[in-house]
Design an enzyme around this catalytic site. Structure first.
Site, PDB file in Angstrom:
ATOM      1  N   ALA A   1       0.860  -1.224   0.083  1.00 52.76           N
ATOM      2  CA  ALA A   1       0.079   0.144   0.009  1.00 52.76           C
ATOM      3  C   ALA A   1       0.876   1.335   0.038  1.00 52.76           C
ATOM      4  CB  ALA A   1      -1.037  -0.154   1.243  1.00 52.76           C
ATOM      5  N   ALA A   2       0.705   2.096  -0.914  1.00 56.17           N
ATOM      6  CA  ALA A   2       1.513   3.395  -1.032  1.00 56.17           C
ATOM      7  C   ALA A   2       1.134   4.195  -2.225  1.00 56.17           C
ATOM      8  CB  ALA A   2       2.867   3.080  -1.271  1.00 56.17           C
TER       9      ALA A   2
ATOM     10  N   TYR B   1       8.854  10.118  -4.514  1.00 52.85           N
ATOM     11  CA  TYR B   1       8.403   8.785  -4.386  1.00 52.85           C
ATOM     12  C   TYR B   1       9.474   8.103  -4.165  1.00 52.85           C
ATOM     13  CZ  TYR B   1       7.135   4.358  -6.036  1.00 52.85           C
ATOM     14  OH  TYR B   1       7.029   3.028  -6.148  1.00 52.85           O
TER      15      TYR B   1
ATOM     16  N   LYS C   1      10.326   5.843  -0.462  1.00 53.24           N
ATOM     17  CA  LYS C   1      10.649   4.377  -0.319  1.00 53.24           C
ATOM     18  C   LYS C   1      11.989   4.103   0.398  1.00 53.24           C
ATOM     19  CE  LYS C   1       6.954   2.335  -2.663  1.00 53.24           C
ATOM     20  NZ  LYS C   1       6.300   1.299  -2.442  1.00 53.24           N
TER      21      LYS C   1
ATOM     22  N   PHE D   1      11.653  -2.965 -10.656  1.00 50.93           N
ATOM     23  CA  PHE D   1      11.555  -1.947 -11.803  1.00 50.93           C
ATOM     24  C   PHE D   1       9.969  -1.876 -12.375  1.00 50.93           C
ATOM     25  CE2 PHE D   1      15.674  -2.374 -10.580  1.00 50.93           C
ATOM     26  CZ  PHE D   1      16.647  -1.640 -11.093  1.00 50.93           C
TER      27      PHE D   1
ATOM     28  N   HIS E   1       1.037   3.957 -16.809  1.00 51.54           N
ATOM     29  CA  HIS E   1       1.833   3.098 -17.047  1.00 51.54           C
ATOM     30  C   HIS E   1       1.875   2.891 -18.647  1.00 51.54           C
ATOM     31  CE1 HIS E   1       2.196   1.137 -12.947  1.00 51.54           C
ATOM     32  NE2 HIS E   1       2.651   2.357 -12.898  1.00 51.54           N
TER      33      HIS E   1
ATOM     34  N   ASP F   1      12.086  11.800 -14.644  1.00 47.04           N
ATOM     35  CA  ASP F   1      12.678  10.493 -15.191  1.00 47.04           C
ATOM     36  C   ASP F   1      14.026  10.312 -15.880  1.00 47.04           C
ATOM     37  OD1 ASP F   1       9.974   9.331 -15.249  1.00 47.04           O
ATOM     38  OD2 ASP F   1       9.481  10.020 -17.274  1.00 47.04           O
TER      39      ASP F   1
END
Length: 328
Positions: A74-75, A142, A146, A170, A190, A284
């Site tokens: 969950a995130a 983000y 993590k 990945f 995505h 990116d």
């Protein structure tokens, strides 16, 4: 065995739930359904609609053990969104994980699998596969969130003996080969599902963010791993943390460019993909490819669906059979 899966109604979490069930384990799912779907949780699996920001509610579910392990998915998970709302990402991802870890410690849970990310390596420009020993330089809030959680797990192990596996994967893609689960994000960000939807005429022309990267065709290169292979790696990792914590990169070790993904969708679908160039997205990196040598050596894991066309084929089949996603 009996496992608690947070975020088990989401894309990766739901496929891990299937892998655990297929292995004969009992599974309980905790999810707030902010991005997941109740329909993604298999029939017969106990489900708790709980927000991990609510510590009391979280602790009450964890207290319903004993658990042979907890798997945390969950995130908030969108790199672009995290650049626009950095404090929201840092706060929510950190606090939800901290609440879960604290509840696990208080209830004597011995194992936790953490869904980490290759976004930890977003800073450096590398042209070779990335090992676990590569410098951690998150290129987005983000990724930073993590890494903060990985540090929480480090101290939870050092002080309380909570063993963990931090799985830095990945680009998860594809769908369950048996059609039991698939990818359904709102909004979808995505590349593979967006490209498929463009080919199927369900969306306008695909926007290709950046065509001037220092890569073989100017578009970003990513390591795509089939979500079923990813789920298998999670199950295998559970067997590695009886006495020590581990960190694994998970990927195929093969990079495909955005333009190569477009060509794959065209081959598999037999349709033309309409697309147009767009500016780069902030955060990116040009290339992210995994070195999964450690995972392979220690667990015997090998991807079964490593070919890009095979990944695309399972994703296409699921999206064709579920035109409205999980909504009936």
């Amino acid at each position: 065995m009996r496992y608690l899966v947070t975020g088990g109604a989401g894309f990766v979490g739901s496929h891990v739930v299937l892998a655990l069930l297929d292995a004969g384990h009992e599974v309980v799912v905790l999810d707030n359904l902010s991005t997941g779907y109740r329909a993604a949780v298999p029939a017969g699996v106990a489900f708790h609609k709980v927000d991990l920001l609510d510590y009391q509610a979280t602790a009450e579910v964890v207290a319903q053990g004993p658990w042979d392990g907890v798997l945390h998915f969950a995130a908030l998970s969108l790199v672009g969104d995290s650049m626009r709302e950095p404090l929201r990402y840092l706060r929510q991802n950190y606090l939800t994980a901290l609440n879960l870890v604290q509840a696990c410690v208080e209830q004597g849970v011995k194992k936790i699998i953490f869904s980490s990310t290759a976004a930890l390596f977003g800073g450096p420009e590398r042209l070779d596969p990335i090992p676990e020993t590569a410098p951690v330089q998150p290129g987005s809030p983000y990724g930073e969130s993590k890494f903060m959680i990985e540090r929480v797990l480090h101290w939870a192990d050092s002080i309380y003996g909570l063993r963990s596996a931090c799985l830095r994967y990945f680009n998860a893609a594809g769908a369950d080969p048996e059609g039991r689960a698939g990818e359904d994000h709102r909004p979808e960000t995505h590349l593979i599902p967006l490209t498929i939807d463009a080919a199927l005429g369900r969306r306008p022309a695909l926007k290709l963010f950046g065509t001037d990267y220092p890569t073989r065709d100017g578009s970003c290169i990513r390591d795509y791993i089939h979500v079923t292979d990813l789920a298998d790696a999670h199950v295998r990792a559970l067997g590695q943390i009886d006495h020590r914590s581990v960190t694994y990169n998970i990927g195929n070790g093969q990079g495909y460019s955005n333009l190569e993904v477009i060509r794959s969708v065209e081959r598999v679908s037999g349709r033309k993909v309409p697309w147009e160039a767009a500016p780069r997205r902030q955060g990116d990196p040009s290339l992210l490819v995994a070195d999964s040598t450690t995972l392979r050596k220690e667990t015997g894991w090998e991807p079964r669906f490593g070919d890009l066309d095979r990944i695309v084929e399972t994703a296409l089949r699921w999206r064709e059979s579920h035109p409205n996603g999980y909504e009936v």
